[in-house]
Design a protein around this motif. Structure first.
Motif, PDB file in Angstrom:
ATOM      1  N   VAL A  58     -35.368  50.323  -3.561  1.00  0.00           N
ATOM      2  CA  VAL A  58     -34.912  49.091  -2.900  1.00  0.00           C
ATOM      3  C   VAL A  58     -34.842  47.944  -3.900  1.00  0.00           C
ATOM      4  CG1 VAL A  58     -35.525  47.351  -1.187  1.00  0.00           C
ATOM      5  CG2 VAL A  58     -35.696  49.768  -0.614  1.00  0.00           C
ATOM      6  N   LEU A  59     -35.860  47.826  -4.746  1.00  0.00           N
ATOM      7  CA  LEU A  59     -35.862  46.761  -5.750  1.00  0.00           C
ATOM      8  C   LEU A  59     -34.714  46.924  -6.731  1.00  0.00           C
ATOM      9  CD1 LEU A  59     -39.699  46.493  -6.498  1.00  0.00           C
ATOM     10  CD2 LEU A  59     -38.288  44.987  -5.073  1.00  0.00           C
ATOM     11  N   VAL A  60     -34.433  48.175  -7.126  1.00  0.00           N
ATOM     12  CA  VAL A  60     -33.309  48.415  -8.035  1.00  0.00           C
ATOM     13  C   VAL A  60     -31.996  48.022  -7.364  1.00  0.00           C
ATOM     14  CG1 VAL A  60     -31.995  50.204  -9.231  1.00  0.00           C
ATOM     15  CG2 VAL A  60     -34.485  50.214  -9.333  1.00  0.00           C
ATOM     16  N   ILE A  61     -31.841  48.346  -6.088  1.00  0.00           N
ATOM     17  CA  ILE A  61     -30.607  48.007  -5.373  1.00  0.00           C
ATOM     18  C   ILE A  61     -30.459  46.489  -5.263  1.00  0.00           C
ATOM     19  CG2 ILE A  61     -29.470  48.119  -3.123  1.00  0.00           C
ATOM     20  CD1 ILE A  61     -30.605  50.928  -2.797  1.00  0.00           C
ATOM     21  N   VAL A  62     -31.546  45.804  -4.910  1.00  0.00           N
ATOM     22  CA  VAL A  62     -31.491  44.340  -4.798  1.00  0.00           C
ATOM     23  C   VAL A  62     -31.162  43.709  -6.141  1.00  0.00           C
ATOM     24  CG1 VAL A  62     -32.865  42.280  -4.325  1.00  0.00           C
ATOM     25  CG2 VAL A  62     -33.040  44.267  -2.823  1.00  0.00           C
ATOM     26  N   ALA A  63     -31.807  44.221  -7.213  1.00  0.00           N
ATOM     27  CA  ALA A  63     -31.525  43.661  -8.539  1.00  0.00           C
ATOM     28  C   ALA A  63     -30.075  43.907  -8.936  1.00  0.00           C
ATOM     29  CB  ALA A  63     -32.482  44.282  -9.564  1.00  0.00           C
ATOM     30  N   ALA A  64     -29.556  45.108  -8.663  1.00  0.00           N
ATOM     31  CA  ALA A  64     -28.162  45.410  -8.999  1.00  0.00           C
ATOM     32  C   ALA A  64     -27.206  44.526  -8.210  1.00  0.00           C
ATOM     33  CB  ALA A  64     -27.874  46.885  -8.731  1.00  0.00           C
ATOM     34  N   TYR A  65     -27.530  44.263  -6.950  1.00  0.00           N
ATOM     35  CA  TYR A  65     -26.661  43.404  -6.129  1.00  0.00           C
ATOM     36  C   TYR A  65     -26.658  41.974  -6.660  1.00  0.00           C
ATOM     37  CZ  TYR A  65     -25.058  40.677  -2.122  1.00  0.00           C
ATOM     38  OH  TYR A  65     -24.380  39.798  -1.314  1.00  0.00           O
ATOM     39  N   MET A  66     -27.832  41.463  -7.012  1.00  0.00           N
ATOM     40  CA  MET A  66     -27.919  40.085  -7.506  1.00  0.00           C
ATOM     41  C   MET A  66     -27.223  39.944  -8.847  1.00  0.00           C
ATOM     42  SD  MET A  66     -31.884  39.272  -6.462  1.00  0.00           S
ATOM     43  CE  MET A  66     -31.819  37.649  -7.228  1.00  0.00           C
ATOM     44  N   ILE A  67     -27.448  40.892  -9.760  1.00  0.00           N
ATOM     45  CA  ILE A  67     -26.812  40.808 -11.070  1.00  0.00           C
ATOM     46  C   ILE A  67     -25.307  40.984 -10.963  1.00  0.00           C
ATOM     47  CG2 ILE A  67     -26.664  41.909 -13.330  1.00  0.00           C
ATOM     48  CD1 ILE A  67     -29.620  42.627 -13.057  1.00  0.00           C
ATOM     49  N   GLY A  68     -24.880  41.935 -10.142  1.00  0.00           N
ATOM     50  CA  GLY A  68     -23.449  42.194 -10.001  1.00  0.00           C
ATOM     51  C   GLY A  68     -22.690  41.033  -9.407  1.00  0.00           C
ATOM     52  N   THR A  69     -23.249  40.413  -8.378  1.00  0.00           N
ATOM     53  CA  THR A  69     -22.565  39.263  -7.751  1.00  0.00           C
ATOM     54  C   THR A  69     -22.664  38.013  -8.607  1.00  0.00           C
ATOM     55  OG1 THR A  69     -24.598  38.847  -6.490  1.00  0.00           O
ATOM     56  CG2 THR A  69     -22.871  40.139  -5.410  1.00  0.00           C
ATOM     57  N   ALA A  70     -23.787  37.860  -9.330  1.00  0.00           N
ATOM     58  CA  ALA A  70     -23.952  36.654 -10.146  1.00  0.00           C
ATOM     59  C   ALA A  70     -23.016  36.667 -11.343  1.00  0.00           C
ATOM     60  CB  ALA A  70     -25.405  36.543 -10.601  1.00  0.00           C
ATOM     61  N   PHE A  71     -22.848  37.806 -11.993  1.00  0.00           N
ATOM     62  CA  PHE A  71     -22.011  37.889 -13.188  1.00  0.00           C
ATOM     63  C   PHE A  71     -20.663  38.550 -12.924  1.00  0.00           C
ATOM     64  CE2 PHE A  71     -26.398  37.760 -14.656  1.00  0.00           C
ATOM     65  CZ  PHE A  71     -26.352  36.738 -15.601  1.00  0.00           C
ATOM     66  N   ASN A  72     -20.401  38.866 -11.629  1.00  0.00           N
ATOM     67  CA  ASN A  72     -19.124  39.449 -11.227  1.00  0.00           C
ATOM     68  C   ASN A  72     -18.828  40.737 -11.996  1.00  0.00           C
ATOM     69  OD1 ASN A  72     -16.793  39.637  -9.689  1.00  0.00           O
ATOM     70  ND2 ASN A  72     -15.572  38.395 -11.127  1.00  0.00           N
ATOM     71  N   GLN A  73     -19.863  41.593 -12.078  1.00  0.00           N
ATOM     72  CA  GLN A  73     -19.732  42.884 -12.742  1.00  0.00           C
ATOM     73  C   GLN A  73     -19.437  43.963 -11.692  1.00  0.00           C
ATOM     74  OE1 GLN A  73     -19.867  43.485 -16.084  1.00  0.00           O
ATOM     75  NE2 GLN A  73     -20.028  41.247 -16.403  1.00  0.00           N
ATOM     76  N   GLN A  74     -18.199  44.418 -11.668  1.00  0.00           N
ATOM     77  CA  GLN A  74     -17.780  45.348 -10.627  1.00  0.00           C
ATOM     78  C   GLN A  74     -18.482  46.703 -10.745  1.00  0.00           C
ATOM     79  OE1 GLN A  74     -15.887  44.613  -8.010  1.00  0.00           O
ATOM     80  NE2 GLN A  74     -15.855  42.499  -8.801  1.00  0.00           N
ATOM     81  N   ASN A  75     -18.743  47.112 -11.962  1.00  0.00           N
ATOM     82  CA  ASN A  75     -19.417  48.404 -12.118  1.00  0.00           C
ATOM     83  C   ASN A  75     -20.841  48.359 -11.560  1.00  0.00           C
ATOM     84  OD1 ASN A  75     -20.157  46.613 -14.100  1.00  0.00           O
ATOM     85  ND2 ASN A  75     -20.548  48.195 -15.639  1.00  0.00           N
ATOM     86  N   ILE A  76     -21.525  47.222 -11.709  1.00  0.00           N
ATOM     87  CA  ILE A  76     -22.872  47.090 -11.146  1.00  0.00           C
ATOM     88  C   ILE A  76     -22.808  46.984  -9.635  1.00  0.00           C
ATOM     89  CG2 ILE A  76     -24.969  45.679 -11.128  1.00  0.00           C
ATOM     90  CD1 ILE A  76     -24.406  44.901 -13.976  1.00  0.00           C
ATOM     91  N   ILE A  77     -21.801  46.308  -9.110  1.00  0.00           N
ATOM     92  CA  ILE A  77     -21.636  46.209  -7.650  1.00  0.00           C
ATOM     93  C   ILE A  77     -21.365  47.590  -7.056  1.00  0.00           C
ATOM     94  CG2 ILE A  77     -20.186  45.266  -5.817  1.00  0.00           C
ATOM     95  CD1 ILE A  77     -19.810  42.773  -7.507  1.00  0.00           C
ATOM     96  N   ILE A  78     -20.528  48.380  -7.749  1.00  0.00           N
ATOM     97  CA  ILE A  78     -20.261  49.744  -7.270  1.00  0.00           C
ATOM     98  C   ILE A  78     -21.543  50.576  -7.299  1.00  0.00           C
ATOM     99  CG2 ILE A  78     -19.031  51.886  -7.800  1.00  0.00           C
ATOM    100  CD1 ILE A  78     -16.715  50.167  -8.814  1.00  0.00           C
ATOM    101  N   PHE A  79     -22.336  50.396  -8.376  1.00  0.00           N
ATOM    102  CA  PHE A  79     -23.623  51.087  -8.456  1.00  0.00           C
ATOM    103  C   PHE A  79     -24.532  50.673  -7.303  1.00  0.00           C
ATOM    104  CE2 PHE A  79     -28.090  50.827  -9.769  1.00  0.00           C
ATOM    105  CZ  PHE A  79     -28.352  52.157 -10.034  1.00  0.00           C
ATOM    106  N   TYR A  80     -24.561  49.386  -6.972  1.00  0.00           N
ATOM    107  CA  TYR A  80     -25.384  48.901  -5.855  1.00  0.00           C
ATOM    108  C   TYR A  80     -24.953  49.534  -4.536  1.00  0.00           C
ATOM    109  CZ  TYR A  80     -25.090  45.730  -1.848  1.00  0.00           C
ATOM    110  OH  TYR A  80     -25.015  45.208  -0.588  1.00  0.00           O
ATOM    111  N   LYS A  81     -23.646  49.567  -4.277  1.00  0.00           N
ATOM    112  CA  LYS A  81     -23.149  50.145  -3.027  1.00  0.00           C
ATOM    113  C   LYS A  81     -23.459  51.643  -2.956  1.00  0.00           C
ATOM    114  CE  LYS A  81     -19.315  46.857  -2.483  1.00  0.00           C
ATOM    115  NZ  LYS A  81     -17.843  46.714  -2.397  1.00  0.00           N
ATOM    116  N   ASP A  82     -23.266  52.324  -4.092  1.00  0.00           N
ATOM    117  CA  ASP A  82     -23.515  53.761  -4.116  1.00  0.00           C
ATOM    118  C   ASP A  82     -24.994  54.059  -3.863  1.00  0.00           C
ATOM    119  OD1 ASP A  82     -22.583  56.532  -4.729  1.00  0.00           O
ATOM    120  OD2 ASP A  82     -24.013  56.328  -6.370  1.00  0.00           O
ATOM    121  N   GLU A  83     -25.889  53.338  -4.514  1.00  0.00           N
ATOM    122  CA  GLU A  83     -27.315  53.570  -4.337  1.00  0.00           C
ATOM    123  C   GLU A  83     -27.778  53.183  -2.940  1.00  0.00           C
ATOM    124  OE1 GLU A  83     -29.431  55.163  -6.331  1.00  0.00           O
ATOM    125  OE2 GLU A  83     -27.597  55.619  -7.423  1.00  0.00           O
ATOM    126  N   MET A  84     -27.179  52.160  -2.365  1.00  0.00           N
ATOM    127  CA  MET A  84     -27.536  51.772  -1.008  1.00  0.00           C
ATOM    128  C   MET A  84     -27.161  52.866  -0.008  1.00  0.00           C
ATOM    129  SD  MET A  84     -26.470  48.344   1.116  1.00  0.00           S
ATOM    130  CE  MET A  84     -24.744  48.825   1.208  1.00  0.00           C
TER     131      MET A  84
END
Length: 333
Positions: A58-84
């Motif tokens: 859960v912490l990894v997913i939250v961190a990936a979501y925050m980093i992905g949305t903050a820096f607009n990194q699509q690959n991290i956002i995709i990783f967040y969605k996949d892990e969720m």
């Protein structure tokens, strides 16, 4: 905004399931099997590890979501969605695990109820409230006991016939000599028949059935404690997810398909062969006797399918099921 709102709702729902899983002892009032989910979570070696790994994920997913949305990194956002999604599927699988085992058990019970009632056989091993592993071990235990009795009987009969075959009658006349007649020499052939049946058929069958019985007892007593906690633990953790899928598929197979195949196969001990009377023409033997005697050819023949053929069939179906289920887990999550 609509997409983010939908993602937020899904995230909250997933987190709610995780929190409920960690804060409560989940139980299902089902008789077959009883509380499989809570049993997995209550295993001493993994009851603390599974919640820790869930929280870490859960912490990894939250961190990936925050980093992905903050820096607009699509690959991290995709990783967040996949892990969720994987986390949600893992929790859903864990919560519904009892239902999977319960459904398979009820299907086998319904099939056996119909089969046994249609044929008109009342088996002492099959009880309405018994699970598949208990029925399987009961049948194999019955066969093992019968095999042990036959081994002891055949060894004893072989020795006694061999001893009797040495009996000789001698008649001696002084000055004329004498004659000796081995009146029971034919019993050496009887002894060889007992030895052949014992060494070629009964003893190998007994060893095979005893090994199968010990494996099923191990699965019954320790399988759920070892396999499923390890599988769910590895599945939640990202690097070992595929191995976790394989272990869970293997565990479901040994608790559903393998016992079902053993119940169907072992029940043939009562169902398929029926009574000895219909085979009396080929069963009657000068040494072992007919259907009215113990340890005849019919009793030997009943052990052969479960000892050699049916386990191979069960393993073939079991391996096919595990491979298909593992592939399904890979596709779904």
């Amino acid at each position: 905004m609509v997409v983010l709102s939908l993602e937020s709702r899904v995230s909250r729902f997933a987190f709610f399931l995780v929190a409920a899983l960690m804060l409560s002892n989940i139980s299902f009032s089902l008789s077959c099997p009883e509380n499989a989910t809570s049993y997995i979570l209550g295993f001493q070696e993994t009851q603390n590890l599974i919640p820790i790994v869930l929280m870490f994920t859960v912490l990894v997913i939250v961190a990936a979501y925050m980093i992905g949305t903050a820096f607009n990194q699509q690959n991290i956002i995709i990783f967040y969605k996949d892990e969720m999604f994987h986390l949600f599927f893992s929790v859903l699988l864990l919560l519904g695990f009892t239902g999977i085992l319960y459904t398979s058990c009820e299907v086998s019970k319904g099939f056996l109820d119909f089969s046994f009632s249609a044929i008109g056989i009342n088996s002492p091993c099959y009880q309405t409230n018994s699970d598949m592993l208990s029925v399987s071990t009961c049948y194999l235990g019955t066969m093992e006991s019968k095999g042990k009795v036959m081994v002891e009987s055949f060894v004893s009969d072989s020795i006694y016939n061999l001893m009797d075959s040495t009996f000789a009658f001698s008649l001696y006349f002084p000055f004329f000599g004498g004659v000796t007649v081995a009146t029971n020499a034919f019993k050496r052939t009887y002894s060889m028949q007992f030895d052949s049946l014992n060494n070629i058929y009964v003893m190998p069958a007994l060893i095979s059935i005893s090994m199968q019985l010990q494996i099923l007892k191990f699965i019954q007593n320790f399988g759920m404690q070892l396999i499923f906690p390890l599988g769910f633990l590895m599945r939640v953790f990202t690097p070992t997810r595929q191995m976790g899928n394989a272990i869970i598929a293997f565990g479901i197979g040994i608790y559903t398909i393998l016992p079902l195949m053993y119940v169907l196969g072992a029940s043939m001990y009562d169902v398929a062969l029926g009574s000895c009377g219909k085979y009396s023409g080929i069963i009657d033997d000068a040494v072992l006797g007919g259907c009215g005697t113990k340890n005849n050819f019919f009793d030997v023949a009943r052990l052969i399918p479960q000892a050699f053929f049916l386990p191979n069939l069960a393993m073939a179906v079991f391996i096919s099921f595990v491979m298909a289920l593992n592939k399904a887990f890979r596709v779904i999550g």
